[in-house]
Design a protein around this motif. Structure first.
Motif, short mmCIF file in Angstrom:
data_model
loop_
_atom_site.label_atom_id
_atom_site.label_comp_id
_atom_site.label_asym_id
_atom_site.label_seq_id
_atom_site.Cartn_x
_atom_site.Cartn_y
_atom_site.Cartn_z
N ASP A 41 9.41 88.38 104.10
CA ASP A 41 8.46 89.43 103.76
C ASP A 41 9.21 90.73 103.43
N GLY A 42 8.74 91.44 102.44
CA GLY A 42 9.36 92.73 102.08
C GLY A 42 10.45 92.59 101.03
N GLU A 43 10.89 91.35 100.74
CA GLU A 43 11.88 91.18 99.66
C GLU A 43 11.14 91.19 98.31
N THR A 44 11.92 91.29 97.23
CA THR A 44 11.30 91.54 95.92
C THR A 44 11.58 90.40 94.94
N ILE A 45 10.53 90.03 94.19
CA ILE A 45 10.76 89.03 93.13
C ILE A 45 10.40 89.64 91.78
N TRP A 46 10.96 89.03 90.74
CA TRP A 46 10.68 89.45 89.37
C TRP A 46 10.05 88.29 88.61
N ASP A 47 8.93 88.57 87.93
CA ASP A 47 8.37 87.61 86.98
C ASP A 47 8.48 88.24 85.59
N PRO A 48 9.45 87.79 84.77
CA PRO A 48 9.67 88.41 83.46
C PRO A 48 8.70 87.95 82.37
N PHE A 49 7.85 86.94 82.68
CA PHE A 49 6.82 86.49 81.72
C PHE A 49 5.49 86.51 82.46
N CYS A 50 5.07 87.70 82.89
CA CYS A 50 3.99 87.75 83.90
C CYS A 50 2.61 87.37 83.37
N ALA A 106 10.58 84.13 89.88
CA ALA A 106 9.70 82.97 89.71
C ALA A 106 8.91 83.20 88.45
N SER A 107 8.92 82.23 87.53
CA SER A 107 8.28 82.50 86.25
C SER A 107 8.02 81.23 85.44
N GLU A 108 7.04 81.40 84.55
CA GLU A 108 6.75 80.34 83.57
C GLU A 108 6.76 81.03 82.20
N PRO A 109 7.57 80.54 81.26
CA PRO A 109 7.65 81.21 79.97
C PRO A 109 6.49 80.81 79.08
N GLU A 166 22.93 87.14 84.74
CA GLU A 166 24.35 87.04 85.11
C GLU A 166 25.01 88.41 85.09
N ASN A 167 24.48 89.32 84.28
CA ASN A 167 25.07 90.65 84.19
C ASN A 167 24.47 91.65 85.16
N LEU A 168 23.63 91.17 86.09
CA LEU A 168 22.94 92.11 86.97
C LEU A 168 23.51 92.18 88.39
N LYS A 169 24.67 91.62 88.60
CA LYS A 169 25.32 91.69 89.94
C LYS A 169 24.34 91.29 91.05
N LEU A 170 23.77 90.11 90.95
CA LEU A 170 22.81 89.68 91.96
C LEU A 170 23.54 88.85 93.02
N TYR A 171 23.15 89.04 94.26
CA TYR A 171 23.83 88.35 95.35
C TYR A 171 22.85 87.41 96.04
N ARG A 172 23.28 86.19 96.32
CA ARG A 172 22.41 85.16 96.93
C ARG A 172 21.05 85.11 96.24
N PHE A 173 21.12 84.96 94.95
CA PHE A 173 19.91 85.07 94.14
C PHE A 173 19.42 83.68 93.72
N LYS A 174 18.11 83.48 93.81
CA LYS A 174 17.54 82.20 93.37
C LYS A 174 16.50 82.43 92.29
N ALA A 175 16.37 81.46 91.41
CA ALA A 175 15.32 81.52 90.40
C ALA A 175 14.55 80.20 90.44
N VAL A 176 13.23 80.29 90.47
CA VAL A 176 12.40 79.07 90.39
C VAL A 176 11.65 79.14 89.07
N ILE A 177 11.92 78.18 88.20
CA ILE A 177 11.37 78.26 86.85
C ILE A 177 10.63 76.98 86.46
N VAL A 178 9.73 77.16 85.50
CA VAL A 178 9.02 76.01 84.93
C VAL A 178 9.69 75.66 83.61
N VAL A 179 10.03 74.40 83.47
CA VAL A 179 10.53 73.89 82.18
C VAL A 179 9.53 72.82 81.72
N PRO A 180 8.93 72.99 80.55
CA PRO A 180 7.89 72.03 80.17
C PRO A 180 8.44 70.71 79.61
#
Ligand SMILES: C[S@@+](CC[C@H](N)C(=O)[O-])C[C@H]1O[C@@H](n2cnc3c(N)ncnc32)[C@H](O)[C@@H]1O
Length: 389
Positions: free
Chosen positions: A203-212, A286-289, A323-337
Motif C-alpha cells: 500500500d502507498g507504492e505507485t504504479i504507472w498505466d501508460p495506456f490508461c 500495469a497496462s494493456e496497449p 530502461e532509461n528511467l533508473k528504476l530499481y526492483r521494478f516490475k511490469a505486468v502487461i497484456v500481449v494479445p
C-alpha cells in the motif's frame, strides 16, 4: 487453520495472483495445496486477516474455512435464532448430486437446525453451486452460512464461506463509470485487479498505466491503496480517466486519491515529461496497449499482423523508455494479445518487445498466464517482467 479459495475461470492466473498476494501481505508461514478446482492454504492467520487478503483478489469467487465435520459448523450456527443457508458442491462426480438429493440434504440440515432451536430457510443452488449474488444478497455470510462440500476422489471435505467476490465493485468499475470508450477496448476490472496483484506492491507504492484509456487500472489500483500515474496519447482518455477517478472518490470508494493523469505519447515521448518521470518514484507498471477495435469474428492474417505490429512498436518503445528511467526492483505486468485468424492463433514474441535487461518472473512459465472467454477470438496473455538490476 485451513482455508479454501475457489478460483475463477483462468486458473493459472488466479494461482499466480494468490501466490503473489500472500507473499506480499502475509508474513507468517503458510502452505499452499493446489488442486484443479480449489486451493487450500494452511495458515495461522485469523479468518479476518484471510478475508481481508481475499478481498484484494480479482481471480477468485470465494474463500472460506475448512471444517472437519458439518456438525462443527452447525454448532457455531446454533448461537443464532434465525438463519438463511445454502450449499455449494465441488465434485468430480456431479451425477451423485441430483436436485432431489440436494433438496433432501438441505431439508435434513433444516431439521437439525430446528432441533437446536434455530429457525431457517435455505437456498437451492443453480446446478451445484450458489452464485456470488445469491450469497451476498441473502446475507449468507453475516446472517447465515454457505456450506461448501468438496467431494473429490471419494473423499469429502467441508467448508464455510467467509467471503465472496465483490461483484458490485467490479461491475461498477466496468459498467457504471461516466467515461468509457468501447471502441478502444476496456480491460475487465477483475483482470486489472489480478495484474495489479501480480506486481506484489505494498500500500502507498505507485504504479504507472501508460495506456490508461478509461482508467480501469487506475481505478482498481487506487481502490487497493496504491498511488497512480496514468497517461494516454488521447486527451479524451486523459480527461475521462480523471473524471472516472473523481466519480469513484465521490462515491466514497476511495480513502485517499494520490494520482497524476497526463497526456503522453509512448511513440514520441515528450522530453519534459520523461525528465519528470526520471525524478518520480514509481514501483511498477500495469497496462494493456491498444489492441484494435473489438473483434467478433476470426481475422485475416494481414489484419492480425498489422495489429500485432502496432502492439510491438508501443511496447518496444515503452520498455526502451523504462530502461532509461533508473528504476530499481521494478516490475511490469502487461497484456500481449493473441488473435484467432483463419490460419490459427497469432501473437508476438517477448524478445521483439523487451531487451535482455528484462526477465520473465521465474515462477511463471512464459505463455502460461492468459485471460480468455471460451469463445473469444482475442486472448490476453499476461506477462510479469522484472527489470534486472
Ligand atoms: C486498450 S486501450 C486501454 C484500455 C484501458 N485499460 C481501459 O480499461 O479503459 C489502449 C489505449 O492506448 C492508447 N494509446 C494508443 N497509442 C498510444 C501511444 N502511442 N501512446 C500512449 N497511449 C496510446 C489509446 O488511446 C487507448 O486509450
Amino acid at each position: 487453520m485451513k482455508y479454501f479459495f475457489i478460483p475463477g475461470r483462468n486458473y493459472d492466473l488466479s494461482k499466480a495472483e494468490i501466490v503473489s498476494v500472500f507473499s506480499t501481505f502475509i508474513s507468517s508461514n503458510y502452505n499452499f495445496q493446489f488442486s484443479d478446482r480449489y486451493i487450500l492454504v494452511d495458515s495461522k492467520e485469523s479468518p479476518e486477516v484471510i478475508t481481508r487478503v481475499f478481498n484484494r483478489l480479482g481471480g477468485f469467487l470465494s474463500c472460506g474455512l475448512i471444517y472437519d465435520d458439518v456438525d462443527l459448523i452447525i454448532d457455531e450456527i446454533s448461537e443464532l435464532q434465525r438463519v438463511t443457508f445454502g450449499v455449494s458442491i465441488y465434485t468430480d462426480l456431479p451425477k451423485n448430486y441430483s436436485k432431489d438429493s440436494i433438496k433432501t440434504f438441505l431439508e435434513q440440515l433444516k431439521d437439525l437446525l430446528k432441533s437446536k432451536e434455530v429457525s431457517s430457510r435455505y437456498l437451492m443452488p443453480n446446478g451445484l453451486t450458489l452464485d456470488s449474488a445469491q450469497v451476498l444478497h441473502n446475507h449468507l455470510i453475516d446472517k447465515g452460512f454457505e456450506l461448501v462440500i468438496f467431494d473429490f476422489k471419494g473423499k469429502k471435505t467441508f467448508g464455510r464461506t467467509l467471503g465472496v467476490q465483490n461483484i458490485e465493485f467490479f461491475s461498477k468499475v466496468e459498467f457504471d463509470k461516466p467515461y468509457t470508450n468501447k471502441e478502444m477496448g476496456v480491460l475487465p476490472a477483475k483482470l486489472a485487479t489480478i495484474m495489479i496483484n501480480l506486481l506484489g506492491l505494498k500500500d502507498g507504492e505507485t504504479i504507472w498505466d501508460p495506456f490508461c484509456g478509461s482508467g480501469t487500472v487506475p481505478l482498481v489500483a487506487l481502490s487497493n491503496g496504491l498511488n497512480v500515474l496514468a497517461s494516454d496519447i488521447d486527451v479524451k482518455a486523459v480527461e475521462g480517466t480523471q473524471k472516472n477517478i473523481e466519480w469513484l472518490a465521490a462515491g466514497n470508494q476511495l480513502n485517499t486519491v494520490n494520482m497524476n493523469v497526463f497526456q503522453f505519447d509512448v511513440l514520441n515521448p515528450d522530453g519534459k515529461i520523461v525528465s519528470t518521470l526520471r525524478k518520480t518514484a514509481f514501483h511498477g507498471l500495469a497496462s494493456e496497449p491498444y489492441m484494435g477495435p473489438p473483434q467478433f469474428k476470426r481475422m485475416s492474417v494481414t489484419k492480425a499482423t498489422k495489429l500485432l505490429s502496432g502492439v510491438e512498436s508501443l511496447y518496444s518503445n515503452l520498455f526502451l523508455l523504462l530502461e532509461n528511467l533508473k528504476l530499481y526492483r521494478f516490475k511490469a505486468v502487461i497484456v500481449v494479445p493473441s488473435y484467432k485468424t483463419f490460419k490459427g492463433w497469432m501473437t508476438i514474441s517477448l524478445n521483439s518487445i523487451v531487451s535482455k535487461k528484462w526477465k520473465v518472473e521465474s515462477n511463471l512459465k512464459e505463455g502460461d498466464l492468459h485471460w480468455k472467454r471460451s469463445d473469444s477470438i482475442i486472448k490476453r496473455n499476461i506477462f510479469v517482467l522484472s527489470k534486472k538490476n
